[in-house]
Design a protein around this motif. Structure first.
Motif, mmCIF file in Angstrom:
data_model
loop_
_atom_site.group_PDB
_atom_site.id
_atom_site.type_symbol
_atom_site.label_atom_id
_atom_site.label_comp_id
_atom_site.label_asym_id
_atom_site.label_seq_id
_atom_site.Cartn_x
_atom_site.Cartn_y
_atom_site.Cartn_z
ATOM 1 N N LEU B 92 34.077 2.418 118.561
ATOM 2 C CA LEU B 92 34.239 3.730 119.177
ATOM 3 C C LEU B 92 35.306 4.565 118.469
ATOM 4 O O LEU B 92 35.368 5.769 118.633
ATOM 5 C CB LEU B 92 34.605 3.589 120.654
ATOM 6 C CG LEU B 92 33.477 3.118 121.576
ATOM 7 C CD1 LEU B 92 34.006 2.802 122.951
ATOM 8 C CD2 LEU B 92 32.382 4.161 121.665
ATOM 9 N N LEU B 93 36.131 3.882 117.682
ATOM 10 C CA LEU B 93 37.178 4.592 116.951
ATOM 11 C C LEU B 93 36.698 4.922 115.538
ATOM 12 O O LEU B 93 35.790 4.282 115.015
ATOM 13 C CB LEU B 93 38.452 3.740 116.859
ATOM 14 C CG LEU B 93 39.067 3.238 118.163
ATOM 15 C CD1 LEU B 93 40.391 2.546 117.869
ATOM 16 C CD2 LEU B 93 39.265 4.352 119.153
ATOM 17 N N THR B 94 37.338 5.902 114.909
ATOM 18 C CA THR B 94 37.011 6.221 113.529
ATOM 19 C C THR B 94 37.685 5.194 112.618
ATOM 20 O O THR B 94 38.533 4.421 113.068
ATOM 21 C CB THR B 94 37.541 7.616 113.145
ATOM 22 O OG1 THR B 94 38.964 7.557 113.173
ATOM 23 C CG2 THR B 94 37.050 8.693 114.097
ATOM 24 N N GLU B 97 41.361 5.750 112.709
ATOM 25 C CA GLU B 97 41.978 5.306 113.968
ATOM 26 C C GLU B 97 42.072 3.782 114.041
ATOM 27 O O GLU B 97 43.034 3.227 114.568
ATOM 28 C CB GLU B 97 41.183 5.832 115.170
ATOM 29 C CG GLU B 97 41.389 7.308 115.419
ATOM 30 C CD GLU B 97 40.364 7.900 116.364
ATOM 31 O OE1 GLU B 97 40.609 9.003 116.869
ATOM 32 O OE2 GLU B 97 39.306 7.267 116.594
#
Lengths: 249, 313
Positions: B92-94, B97
């Motif tokens: 869900l994070l880049t 991130e």
């Protein structure tokens, strides 16, 4: 780094997840409101509970709001476990509890948002509690305690489940339990068997405590039972989560 | 520090009554690539889990970076980096991130952290996709991000559990060159793989794991000497033809059941032509000709008498 700052890093990660996947919050916040509208408008007149139905049902629906937030947590914790994220943290110099604490705190905060929204709608529908300031503080305390306890239990369920799907399913009994309590209708109105179950299951004393507090007539005996249940659930959930976290790789 | 980065002796681990590791001894010198080679279910991941403090062994002792994994787990953890079998990135994070998360947990200062993230993104060619969620990454990109996350804390010993399983050939080669660069910086690599070619390409030393035991250990050349080299396999229609061919090709080994002959050779056109000419000369014709290069199956067959498929069951 201290375990506190690790927990804050993890909590920030949980918030980013919520921001990226807002449907999970919609579920947690909107579903209880939909249920409230349904029960109050569709069924409310059919149940005679002695008081305005909204006054009767709101405490129970607050509890439902806590439980609806849990499915997402179970799935999220399990996907951290099965996708190797937890292993990644475990082999780093990261404090052991941080990732689990992050999930618990995020769940409790989501619960509080859901309950605030639910109470807002309840007041619009004519909810008229006679609680004083202390009663309100007590009610918030009970809800926080329940949310904390249920979150730890859910984290344990999520860690133990084989896959995210089964983790989601494992949380379903927690979501269903309030329906088999005095949340929606008084236990006396239920059939034999179900009535006894409803009287003795943990949610009933918790709901009755909330109901008592919000009506300004708290009962100490029920409150003690409710708090004992919450502390017990929290303890079991925490210890189960800790041991699964340590053992499972 | 001693010259041993990882030293294990007599490692044992059982889950209920199933023995997964049955007395493993390992010695990995600092600054080298060590490869643990074996089929699915041989115990590779369990070995990595024990060496990286994730799982406690039932018996035996392990020292990693000079520290005991059982009693000095914290010291071990701050010296190692682990990239598991499945890319453990937060989808869900880049990419950025994900790396930031590692920086925050490692306690690097904000400014240094930004610099480290920028360098890692550049080194792994992820700069362009840095701000897209990791869920949109390809398998190869996820592995690269996973490894980049492992490198944030600048570990001196890195464990890679099947880093190229499921990758396409091009991504596999990229991963290989990344691994070589790491070792050039003085890092020690412990790598598990199912592919002999991978171990052969990268490793200074290889250990072959089968059903929780090490069946061979040595340099790639040591191992290859123990297994049949490249050879030509000829299959015949009748026993008479097999007999005739075996008389002509005296350095061959025969397989009576399959009516086949195994002739040593490098598989080049020159030696093939010589072989075919010789058969022609005696008017012998084979049903089928194939050139066989040794793979993990041959190593296995040679070392254990079983094929990897049987071993995996």
């Amino acid at each position: 780094m201290s375990s506190k700052s690790h927990s804050i890093v993890m909590l920030r990660r949980n918030f980013l997840h919520i921001a990226r996947n807002p449907t999970s919050v919609f579920n947690a916040v909107l579903m209880p409101i939909v249920l409230m509208l349904m029960f109050v408008y569709m069924f409310g007149d059919a149940f005679s509970v002695g008081v305005d139905y909204i006054d009767y049902a709101t405490p129970g629906l607050m509890l439902l709001a806590v439980c609806y937030g849990l499915g997402t947590t179970a799935t999220a914790v399990n996907s951290d476990m099965t996708k190797g994220i937890i292993n990644r943290f475990k082999v780093m110099h990261v404090s052991r509890d941080a990732v689990l604490t992050g999930h618990v705190v995020a769940t409790v905060l989501t619960n509080m948002v859901a309950i605030a929204a639910l109470l807002g709608v309840a007041f619009l529908l004519g909810f008229n509690p006679s609680a004083g300031l202390l009663d309100w503080l007590g009610a918030i305390g009970v809800i926080l305690l329940l949310s904390f306890a249920a979150s730890w239990l859910t984290v344990a369920l999520g860690l133990s489940a084989k896959s995210p799907e089964t983790a989601g399913l494992a949380a379903v009994p927690l979501i269903m339990l309030p329906f088999f309590s005095s949340a929606i209708v008084p236990a006396e109105k239920m059939g034999v068997g179900l009535r006894q179950f409803a009287e003795y299951q943990p949610f009933t004393p918790i709901i009755e405590t909330l109901r008592g507090l919000l009506n300004g007539a708290p009962s100490t005996g029920t409150a003690i039972t409710a708090i004992a249940w919450c502390v017990g659930i929290a303890l079991v959930g925490y210890l189960w989560a800790r041991s699964t976290f340590t053992k499972r790789a | 520090m001693t010259s041993s980065a990882i030293a294990a002796s007599g490692l044992r681990k059982a889950y209920k009554d199933k023995v997964v590791l049955d007395g493993i001894d390992l010695d990995v010198r600092a600054g080298t690539i060590f490869s643990l080679l074996g089929p699915n279910g041989a115990g590779k991941t369990t070995t990595v889990n024990v060496l990286t403090t994730l799982v406690r062994a039932d018996g035996g002792s392990v020292r990693v970076a000079g520290h005991d994994v059982a009693t000095e787990a914290k010291a071990v953890r701050s010296a190692i980096g682990v990239t598991g079998q499945f890319a453990a990135v937060d989808e869900l994070l880049t990419g950025r991130e994900n790396l930031q998360l590692m920086v925050d947990l490692s306690g690097l200062r904000t400014k240094d952290g930004k610099q480290v993230i920028g360098q890692l993104l550049g080194r792994f060619e992820l700069t362009e996709s840095a701000d897209k969620p990791a869920s949109t990454y390809s398998g190869g990109m996820r592995r690269k991000l996973d490894l980049a996350m492992t490198l944030v804390g600048d570990p001196r010993i890195i464990f890679l559990d099947e880093p190229t399983t499921g990758l396409d050939p091009r991504s596999r080669r990229t991963m290989w060159s990344i691994i070589r660069d790491l070792v050039a910086d003085g890092v020690t690599i412990f790598l598990t793989t199912q592919y002999l070619e991978e171990a052969d390409q990268l490793a200074d030393r290889i250990a072959v794991l089968d059903q929780g035991r090490l069946v061979a250990q040595g340099t790639p050349d040591d191992l290859k000497r123990q297994i049949p080299g490249t050879h030509v396999r000829l299959r015949f229609a009748t026993v008479a033809e097999l007999d005739a061919a075996a008389r002509v090709l005296s350095d061959s080994t025969r397989d009576d059941e399959a009516l086949a002959l195994r002739v040593p050779g490098d598989g080049g056109t020159k030696s093939l032509r010589a072989l075919l000419d010789r058969l022609d000369e005696y008017a012998i014709s084979a049903e089928e000709l194939s050139v066989q290069t040794p793979d993990l199956d041959d190593v296995f067959l040679a070392l254990t008498g079983r094929t990897t498929e049987v071993a995996a069951q």
